[in-house]
Write a protein that holds these residues in place. Structure first.
Motif, PDB file in Angstrom:
ATOM      1  N   MET A 130       0.948  -1.197   0.079  1.00 18.91           N
ATOM      2  CA  MET A 130       0.191   0.034   0.066  1.00 18.91           C
ATOM      3  C   MET A 130       0.944   1.359  -0.176  1.00 18.91           C
ATOM      4  SD  MET A 130      -2.786  -1.174   2.958  1.00 18.91           S
ATOM      5  CE  MET A 130      -3.551   0.602   2.768  1.00 18.91           C
ATOM      6  N   SER A 131       0.210   2.215  -0.304  1.00 21.42           N
ATOM      7  CA  SER A 131       0.808   3.758  -0.188  1.00 21.42           C
ATOM      8  C   SER A 131       0.240   4.553   0.884  1.00 21.42           C
ATOM      9  CB  SER A 131       1.039   4.470  -1.518  1.00 21.42           C
ATOM     10  OG  SER A 131      -0.564   4.716  -1.979  1.00 21.42           O
ATOM     11  N   PHE A 132       0.678   5.515   1.143  1.00 23.93           N
ATOM     12  CA  PHE A 132      -0.002   6.372   2.319  1.00 23.93           C
ATOM     13  C   PHE A 132      -1.286   7.049   1.698  1.00 23.93           C
ATOM     14  CE2 PHE A 132       3.911   7.150   4.359  1.00 23.93           C
ATOM     15  CZ  PHE A 132       3.698   6.824   5.856  1.00 23.93           C
ATOM     16  N   VAL A 133      -1.459   7.290   0.203  1.00 25.14           N
ATOM     17  CA  VAL A 133      -2.645   7.547  -0.437  1.00 25.14           C
ATOM     18  C   VAL A 133      -2.925   7.037  -1.492  1.00 25.14           C
ATOM     19  CG1 VAL A 133      -3.646   9.903  -1.442  1.00 25.14           C
ATOM     20  CG2 VAL A 133      -2.064  10.207   0.486  1.00 25.14           C
ATOM     21  N   GLY A 134      -4.249   6.625  -1.554  1.00 22.50           N
ATOM     22  CA  GLY A 134      -4.592   5.903  -2.870  1.00 22.50           C
ATOM     23  C   GLY A 134      -5.936   5.541  -2.716  1.00 22.50           C
ATOM     24  N   PRO A 135      -6.598   4.698  -3.541  1.00 18.25           N
ATOM     25  CA  PRO A 135      -7.967   4.348  -3.548  1.00 18.25           C
ATOM     26  C   PRO A 135      -7.995   3.260  -2.337  1.00 18.25           C
ATOM     27  CG  PRO A 135      -7.331   4.206  -5.692  1.00 18.25           C
ATOM     28  CD  PRO A 135      -6.105   4.481  -4.985  1.00 18.25           C
ATOM     29  N   ARG A 136      -9.085   3.162  -1.697  1.00 21.07           N
ATOM     30  CA  ARG A 136      -9.311   2.115  -0.581  1.00 21.07           C
ATOM     31  C   ARG A 136      -8.915   0.642  -1.011  1.00 21.07           C
ATOM     32  NH1 ARG A 136     -11.580   0.577   4.370  1.00 21.07           N
ATOM     33  NH2 ARG A 136     -12.865  -1.144   4.259  1.00 21.07           N
ATOM     34  N   PRO A 137      -8.108  -0.263  -0.446  1.00 24.50           N
ATOM     35  CA  PRO A 137      -7.867  -1.593  -1.036  1.00 24.50           C
ATOM     36  C   PRO A 137      -9.200  -2.143  -0.630  1.00 24.50           C
ATOM     37  CG  PRO A 137      -6.839  -1.276   1.266  1.00 24.50           C
ATOM     38  CD  PRO A 137      -7.357   0.129   0.729  1.00 24.50           C
ATOM     39  N   GLU A 138      -9.849  -3.033  -1.573  1.00 26.29           N
ATOM     40  CA  GLU A 138     -11.103  -3.600  -1.450  1.00 26.29           C
ATOM     41  C   GLU A 138     -10.917  -5.173  -1.515  1.00 26.29           C
ATOM     42  OE1 GLU A 138     -13.951  -3.935  -0.340  1.00 26.29           O
ATOM     43  OE2 GLU A 138     -14.291  -1.776  -1.219  1.00 26.29           O
ATOM     44  N   ARG A 139     -11.868  -5.747  -1.013  1.00 30.30           N
ATOM     45  CA  ARG A 139     -11.641  -7.277  -0.800  1.00 30.30           C
ATOM     46  C   ARG A 139     -12.103  -7.891  -2.332  1.00 30.30           C
ATOM     47  NH1 ARG A 139     -15.603  -8.541   4.215  1.00 30.30           N
ATOM     48  NH2 ARG A 139     -14.431 -10.494   3.859  1.00 30.30           N
ATOM     49  N   PRO A 140     -11.406  -9.019  -2.495  1.00 30.10           N
ATOM     50  CA  PRO A 140     -11.399  -9.662  -3.903  1.00 30.10           C
ATOM     51  C   PRO A 140     -12.778 -10.093  -4.260  1.00 30.10           C
ATOM     52  CG  PRO A 140      -9.537 -10.626  -2.622  1.00 30.10           C
ATOM     53  CD  PRO A 140     -10.179  -9.655  -1.769  1.00 30.10           C
ATOM     54  N   GLU A 141     -13.646 -10.371  -3.018  1.00 29.22           N
ATOM     55  CA  GLU A 141     -15.051 -11.019  -3.284  1.00 29.22           C
ATOM     56  C   GLU A 141     -15.811  -9.678  -3.857  1.00 29.22           C
ATOM     57  OE1 GLU A 141     -13.345 -12.991   0.254  1.00 29.22           O
ATOM     58  OE2 GLU A 141     -13.337 -10.998  -0.276  1.00 29.22           O
ATOM     59  N   PHE A 142     -15.545  -8.844  -3.207  1.00 29.79           N
ATOM     60  CA  PHE A 142     -16.291  -7.401  -3.921  1.00 29.79           C
ATOM     61  C   PHE A 142     -15.712  -6.984  -5.144  1.00 29.79           C
ATOM     62  CE2 PHE A 142     -17.158  -6.429   0.779  1.00 29.79           C
ATOM     63  CZ  PHE A 142     -18.198  -7.344   0.924  1.00 29.79           C
ATOM     64  N   VAL A 143     -14.472  -7.077  -5.168  1.00 26.62           N
ATOM     65  CA  VAL A 143     -13.966  -6.485  -6.732  1.00 26.62           C
ATOM     66  C   VAL A 143     -14.428  -7.274  -7.771  1.00 26.62           C
ATOM     67  CG1 VAL A 143     -11.656  -6.340  -7.846  1.00 26.62           C
ATOM     68  CG2 VAL A 143     -11.902  -5.716  -5.718  1.00 26.62           C
ATOM     69  N   SER A 144     -14.494  -8.606  -7.654  1.00 28.21           N
ATOM     70  CA  SER A 144     -15.198  -9.333  -8.704  1.00 28.21           C
ATOM     71  C   SER A 144     -16.556  -9.027  -9.361  1.00 28.21           C
ATOM     72  CB  SER A 144     -14.938 -11.109  -8.367  1.00 28.21           C
ATOM     73  OG  SER A 144     -15.813 -11.317  -7.116  1.00 28.21           O
ATOM     74  N   VAL A 145     -17.467  -8.641  -8.260  1.00 27.77           N
ATOM     75  CA  VAL A 145     -18.879  -8.150  -8.387  1.00 27.77           C
ATOM     76  C   VAL A 145     -18.830  -6.705  -9.270  1.00 27.77           C
ATOM     77  CG1 VAL A 145     -20.945  -7.696  -7.555  1.00 27.77           C
ATOM     78  CG2 VAL A 145     -19.666  -9.771  -6.613  1.00 27.77           C
ATOM     79  N   LEU A 146     -17.936  -6.033  -8.403  1.00 30.90           N
ATOM     80  CA  LEU A 146     -18.124  -4.449  -8.835  1.00 30.90           C
ATOM     81  C   LEU A 146     -17.383  -4.326 -10.186  1.00 30.90           C
ATOM     82  CD1 LEU A 146     -16.966  -2.847  -5.393  1.00 30.90           C
ATOM     83  CD2 LEU A 146     -19.199  -2.867  -6.394  1.00 30.90           C
ATOM     84  N   THR A 147     -16.446  -5.139 -10.483  1.00 28.77           N
ATOM     85  CA  THR A 147     -15.669  -4.884 -11.981  1.00 28.77           C
ATOM     86  C   THR A 147     -16.986  -5.238 -12.995  1.00 28.77           C
ATOM     87  OG1 THR A 147     -14.680  -7.296 -11.696  1.00 28.77           O
ATOM     88  CG2 THR A 147     -13.334  -5.362 -11.158  1.00 28.77           C
ATOM     89  N   VAL A 148     -17.843  -6.150 -12.919  1.00 28.70           N
ATOM     90  CA  VAL A 148     -18.814  -6.429 -13.514  1.00 28.70           C
ATOM     91  C   VAL A 148     -19.848  -5.433 -13.598  1.00 28.70           C
ATOM     92  CG1 VAL A 148     -20.851  -8.352 -14.117  1.00 28.70           C
ATOM     93  CG2 VAL A 148     -18.434  -9.067 -13.423  1.00 28.70           C
ATOM     94  N   ASP A 149     -20.275  -5.014 -12.439  1.00 32.05           N
ATOM     95  CA  ASP A 149     -21.560  -4.057 -12.280  1.00 32.05           C
ATOM     96  C   ASP A 149     -21.130  -2.750 -12.654  1.00 32.05           C
ATOM     97  OD1 ASP A 149     -23.063  -6.439 -11.533  1.00 32.05           O
ATOM     98  OD2 ASP A 149     -23.167  -5.883  -9.545  1.00 32.05           O
ATOM     99  N   ILE A 150     -20.013  -2.308 -12.290  1.00 30.30           N
ATOM    100  CA  ILE A 150     -19.470  -0.763 -12.498  1.00 30.30           C
ATOM    101  C   ILE A 150     -18.442  -0.464 -13.613  1.00 30.30           C
ATOM    102  CG2 ILE A 150     -18.469   1.067 -11.473  1.00 30.30           C
ATOM    103  CD1 ILE A 150     -19.624  -0.033  -8.868  1.00 30.30           C
TER     104      ILE A 150
END
Length: 173
Positions: A91-111
Protein backbone atom coordinates in the motif's frame (compact mmCIF):
# COMPACT_ATOMS: atom_id res chain seq x y z
CA UNK A 1 2.15 10.96 11.79
CA UNK A 2 3.14 7.27 11.78
CA UNK A 3 5.36 7.43 14.87
CA UNK A 4 2.86 9.72 16.64
CA UNK A 5 0.12 7.14 16.09
CA UNK A 6 2.26 4.54 17.90
CA UNK A 7 1.50 6.40 21.14
CA UNK A 8 -2.13 5.29 20.80
CA UNK A 9 -1.37 1.58 20.27
CA UNK A 10 -1.27 0.46 23.95
CA UNK A 11 -4.58 2.23 24.63
CA UNK A 12 -6.16 0.72 21.52
CA UNK A 13 -5.03 -2.78 22.50
CA UNK A 14 -6.40 -2.29 26.00
CA UNK A 15 -9.70 -0.94 24.66
CA UNK A 16 -10.20 -3.88 22.30
CA UNK A 17 -9.33 -6.43 24.96
CA UNK A 18 -11.58 -4.81 27.59
CA UNK A 19 -14.52 -4.46 25.20
CA UNK A 20 -14.64 -7.80 23.47
CA UNK A 21 -11.59 -9.95 24.13
CA UNK A 22 -10.37 -11.96 21.18
CA UNK A 23 -7.62 -10.99 18.77
CA UNK A 24 -6.48 -7.38 18.59
CA UNK A 25 -5.59 -7.49 14.90
CA UNK A 26 -7.93 -8.29 12.08
CA UNK A 27 -6.34 -9.67 8.92
CA UNK A 28 -8.15 -9.74 5.61
CA UNK A 29 -7.28 -10.37 1.98
CA UNK A 30 -7.48 -7.20 -0.09
CA UNK A 31 -6.87 -6.39 -3.74
CA UNK A 32 -3.99 -4.07 -4.59
CA UNK A 33 -2.25 -2.63 -7.61
CA UNK A 34 -2.72 -4.70 -10.73
CA UNK A 35 -5.24 -6.96 -8.99
CA UNK A 36 -2.58 -8.56 -6.78
CA UNK A 37 -3.93 -9.68 -3.44
CA UNK A 38 -2.28 -9.07 -0.07
CA UNK A 39 -3.14 -9.41 3.60
CA UNK A 40 -4.25 -6.10 5.09
CA UNK A 41 -4.11 -5.62 8.83
CA UNK A 42 -6.30 -3.42 11.00
CA UNK A 43 -7.20 -3.16 14.63
CA UNK A 44 -10.34 -5.22 15.13
CA UNK A 45 -13.42 -3.01 15.37
CA UNK A 46 -16.09 -5.71 15.08
CA UNK A 47 -17.17 -8.57 17.29
CA UNK A 48 -15.28 -11.84 16.94
CA UNK A 49 -16.80 -13.93 14.13
CA UNK A 50 -18.47 -10.94 12.49
CA UNK A 51 -18.31 -12.59 9.07
CA UNK A 52 -19.03 -16.20 9.93
CA UNK A 53 -21.73 -16.11 7.21
CA UNK A 54 -19.30 -14.76 4.58
CA UNK A 55 -18.24 -11.30 3.33
CA UNK A 56 -20.71 -8.50 3.97
CA UNK A 57 -20.77 -4.77 3.32
CA UNK A 58 -20.27 -2.73 6.48
CA UNK A 59 -23.31 -0.56 7.07
CA UNK A 60 -23.79 2.78 8.84
CA UNK A 61 -25.11 1.38 12.12
CA UNK A 62 -23.62 -2.08 11.73
CA UNK A 63 -24.50 -4.16 14.80
CA UNK A 64 -21.25 -6.09 14.37
CA UNK A 65 -19.16 -3.01 15.26
CA UNK A 66 -18.32 -2.70 18.96
CA UNK A 67 -18.74 0.65 20.71
CA UNK A 68 -14.94 0.98 20.97
CA UNK A 69 -14.76 -0.08 17.32
CA UNK A 70 -17.02 2.85 16.39
CA UNK A 71 -14.51 5.19 18.02
CA UNK A 72 -11.61 3.49 16.21
CA UNK A 73 -13.38 3.78 12.87
CA UNK A 74 -14.47 7.39 13.37
CA UNK A 75 -10.94 8.47 14.25
CA UNK A 76 -9.41 6.05 11.69
CA UNK A 77 -7.15 4.64 14.42
CA UNK A 78 -8.17 1.13 13.34
CA UNK A 79 -5.97 1.71 10.27
CA UNK A 80 -2.65 2.07 12.19
CA UNK A 81 -1.51 -1.54 11.51
CA UNK A 82 -1.70 -0.81 7.79
CA UNK A 83 1.58 1.08 8.19
CA UNK A 84 3.08 -2.41 8.03
CA UNK A 85 1.39 -2.90 4.64
CA UNK A 86 2.94 0.39 3.51
CA UNK A 87 6.41 -0.72 4.64
CA UNK A 88 5.94 -4.04 2.82
CA UNK A 89 5.06 -2.16 -0.38
CA UNK A 90 1.47 -3.44 -0.62
CA UNK A 91 0.00 0.00 0.00
CA UNK A 92 0.91 3.66 -0.11
CA UNK A 93 -0.12 6.48 2.22
CA UNK A 94 -2.63 7.84 -0.29
CA UNK A 95 -4.67 5.98 -2.88
CA UNK A 96 -7.96 4.20 -3.41
CA UNK A 97 -9.15 2.07 -0.50
CA UNK A 98 -8.00 -1.55 -0.87
CA UNK A 99 -11.11 -3.62 -1.50
CA UNK A 100 -11.84 -7.26 -0.84
CA UNK A 101 -11.45 -9.63 -3.82
CA UNK A 102 -15.00 -10.91 -3.32
CA UNK A 103 -16.34 -7.40 -3.84
CA UNK A 104 -13.88 -6.51 -6.64
CA UNK A 105 -15.09 -9.47 -8.71
CA UNK A 106 -18.71 -8.25 -8.43
CA UNK A 107 -17.95 -4.55 -8.82
CA UNK A 108 -15.83 -5.00 -11.96
CA UNK A 109 -18.85 -6.64 -13.61
CA UNK A 110 -21.43 -4.13 -12.34
CA UNK A 111 -19.48 -0.87 -12.61
CA UNK A 112 -17.74 0.27 -15.81
CA UNK A 113 -14.07 1.24 -15.33
CA UNK A 114 -13.96 -0.20 -11.79
CA UNK A 115 -10.66 -1.99 -12.57
CA UNK A 116 -9.04 1.37 -13.35
CA UNK A 117 -8.67 1.98 -9.61
CA UNK A 118 -6.22 -0.94 -9.58
CA UNK A 119 -3.74 1.06 -11.68
CA UNK A 120 -2.22 2.51 -8.49
CA UNK A 121 -1.38 1.14 -5.06
CA UNK A 122 -4.23 1.32 -2.60
CA UNK A 123 -3.84 3.83 0.19
CA UNK A 124 -4.14 4.13 3.93
CA UNK A 125 -6.27 7.17 3.16
CA UNK A 126 -7.60 8.61 -0.04
CA UNK A 127 -9.77 11.14 -1.82
CA UNK A 128 -12.85 8.90 -1.64
CA UNK A 129 -12.31 8.10 2.06
CA UNK A 130 -12.20 11.76 3.09
CA UNK A 131 -15.04 12.87 0.83
CA UNK A 132 -17.55 10.03 1.13
CA UNK A 133 -18.95 7.70 3.78
CA UNK A 134 -18.19 4.02 4.28
CA UNK A 135 -19.42 2.22 1.20
CA UNK A 136 -22.28 -0.17 1.88
CA UNK A 137 -23.71 -0.81 -1.59
CA UNK A 138 -22.89 -1.02 -5.28
CA UNK A 139 -24.26 2.53 -5.66
CA UNK A 140 -21.84 3.76 -2.97
CA UNK A 141 -18.99 1.93 -4.73
CA UNK A 142 -19.88 3.73 -7.96
CA UNK A 143 -19.73 7.11 -6.20
CA UNK A 144 -16.44 6.25 -4.51
CA UNK A 145 -15.04 5.13 -7.87
CA UNK A 146 -15.66 8.63 -9.22
CA UNK A 147 -13.53 10.05 -6.40
CA UNK A 148 -10.86 7.38 -6.99
CA UNK A 149 -10.69 8.13 -10.72
CA UNK A 150 -10.42 11.86 -9.97
CA UNK A 151 -7.52 11.08 -7.63
CA UNK A 152 -5.77 8.82 -10.16
CA UNK A 153 -6.10 11.43 -12.91
CA UNK A 154 -4.94 14.33 -10.71
CA UNK A 155 -2.33 12.68 -8.49
CA UNK A 156 0.22 15.13 -7.21
CA UNK A 157 2.26 15.91 -4.13
CA UNK A 158 -0.11 18.79 -3.28
CA UNK A 159 -3.25 16.62 -3.59
CA UNK A 160 -1.63 13.87 -1.48
CA UNK A 161 -0.59 16.41 1.15
CA UNK A 162 -4.10 17.87 1.33
CA UNK A 163 -5.60 14.37 1.74
CA UNK A 164 -3.11 13.52 4.50
CA UNK A 165 -3.81 16.80 6.32
CA UNK A 166 -7.56 16.29 6.13
CA UNK A 167 -7.11 12.74 7.44
CA UNK A 168 -4.99 13.98 10.37
CA UNK A 169 -7.70 16.55 11.09
CA UNK A 170 -10.27 13.73 11.17
CA UNK A 171 -8.17 11.75 13.65
CA UNK A 172 -7.85 14.67 16.06
CA UNK A 173 -11.43 16.00 15.78
Amino acid sequence: FGSLSLLFVPFIILGIKMQSGGPVLFKQTRTGKGGRTFTAMKFRSMVVGAEKDGPQWATKNDARVTSFGKFLRKTRLDEIPQFINILKGDMSFVGPRPERPEFVSVLTVDIPFYKERLLVKPGLTGWAQINFKYGESIEDAMTKLQYDLFYIKNRSFILDLSIILKTVNTVFN
